[in-house]
Write an enzyme that holds these catalytic residues in place. Sequence first.
Site, PDB file in Angstrom:
ATOM      1  N   HIS A 101       0.811  -1.219   0.000  1.00 48.77           N
ATOM      2  CA  HIS A 101       0.000   0.000   0.000  1.00 48.77           C
ATOM      3  C   HIS A 101       0.843   1.266   0.000  1.00 48.77           C
ATOM      4  CE1 HIS A 101      -3.679  -2.131   0.330  1.00 48.77           C
ATOM      5  NE2 HIS A 101      -3.453  -2.604   1.524  1.00 48.77           N
ATOM      6  N   CYS A 103      -4.288 -10.321 -20.072  1.00 45.46           N
ATOM      7  CA  CYS A 103      -4.361  -9.502 -18.858  1.00 45.46           C
ATOM      8  C   CYS A 103      -3.274  -9.809 -17.838  1.00 45.46           C
ATOM      9  CB  CYS A 103      -5.733  -9.658 -18.202  1.00 45.46           C
ATOM     10  SG  CYS A 103      -6.075 -11.332 -17.623  1.00 45.46           S
TER      11      CYS A 103
END
Length: 591
Positions: free
Chosen positions: A204, A523
């Site tokens: 994060h 992807c």
Amino acid sequence: MKQTRRQEQRFTGHPVSPGIGIGPLHEAAEPELVVATKKLDPAEIAPELARLDDAVARSRHQLQKLKNRLAALPEDSQAEIAPLMDVYLHMLGPSRLLRGIKARVQEALLCAEAAVQAETEAQAEAIMAQTGQERAGRLRRADEVRELGRRLLRNLTRQPFRSFAGLAQGSILAASDLRPSDAALIQPARFAGIVTEEGGVEGHTAVMLRALGLPAVLGAEGVLDAVAPGTMTIIDGDTGEIVLSPSKASLEAARRKLSAQTRARRALAKLQRLPAMTKDGTAVELQANLELPFELAMIAESGAHGIGLLRSEFMFMNRDTAPDEDTQTRIYQDIVEAMDGDPVTIRVLDWGSDKEVEALSRYLPETPEANPALGLRGIRLLLRHPALLETQLAAILRAGAHGPVRILLPMVSVAAEVQATREILQRVWRRLKRRKTIALPESLPPLGIMVETPAAALASPVLAQHADFFSIGTNDLTMYTLAADRSLPADVKLYDPLEPAVLRLIHLTASFAAGAGIPVSLCGELAARPHVAPLLLGLGIRQLSMHGNAVPRVKRAIRATSLSLCERLAGDALAAPSAEAVRAILASAEP
């Protein structure tokens, strides 16, 4: 920081946010956390639990205040950080983490500090030890647990948190480490860049630093011991290089690069409005992958036309029970509406016994699987628990009333799995239509499959008769084709998506999809490599989905090539003997 003689010194770390930062370096040291541990007497359990409850309440109050302060940050940063605060607040509720901490107090007679320390580290290590899920996802989850433990310990001991208020305007912010909540306090206009001795490109903190738009280098070991406060510093967020006490020549070179990067960013920003099209007119559709909702801001800025892969696992993390239909519908609807008419491809839950998800633990086999990567995961496991699948499909169908959606099935190997899922989808559709108050799309959304095993690639002619589209997942396709995990040491050199065997499966899948008249996208991580884009086009791929930050650079690579060159590259690569040979072919084609 200790004083050293003022001569140019160079260090290297992990580049996590691009750009050049130039300014005096100042450290924002985190006050040392001193935690005393002791065993409790049974009579002390109740007051110790009361201390813990008070620390939890203080932590929740602080996080709520932090959320409120986000209004002062740039809009994109708010979108990145606010959902993280919600994750932390949820974990401070009736979560597995708090239950484990309280159990250590009650059963092991640990004081609250020792219980927090032991339980958070045990859960973080258990997350990192899992296999099957991408390391970046495991690292983010482990960071969340450790961040909550750190906050609880500060509040239990009443020891202060880190502050950036006293650092000089325009300085390079230095720290041994930065936590996500630390990054949330940074005012981007105050600093020229950020450098830490710990940390990496995943997690994060790195994501939030990229959102802040500040050049950042993490994991630069030894920097703080080698520099005096206020030392002029250059950091390069593209290469990870740090220059302390730079020479005049180094400063001039850094300023030239800063000017060049500013011009390049402006050029990339202009690409947002231009089509992804080769020089000879072949159109390519560029979409973005979405793992967590706070990445929506990056997608909006990237110029991507839709979400090619929405990983739905985030909804099931850090929960005691699986989210119900209404909860899932609200989350999907928010994302679909945010895309404002661009398509959203939602992959149903890709999970198995290799991923520790408390809300789903009751669905797993009682006996641990000997080889989870080859066991019950993805659609295999969902078909054994149709109620779980039906809930998710119902939520996706309801969200489809608010914008175009596609449904993607993970880990498909045989056509029977697609047929069984389509029957469930039609049953859910009929049930929802009987509920007259439920808004639904005019028709069933397309139902596609992930091609991520050699079996699926080789069976693509048959699977194309049952699926509405293909999405090639190169991460797992590489692993299963080469029998090599991404976590293998780099010097082993087995896991490589450029191996010709993998490229041949991609080409085979794209060819059969084209013959059947169904779309095929790619992807995996390979889609985000600009220098590989021409090769993928030559293999027959016309849709790519990647991390939002990669979209402008991949678009630039597409606009600089021609389909005839791409097809020549693909022919050479398919005939190449090794991944190294493929890399040499790609390098020779670069301008």
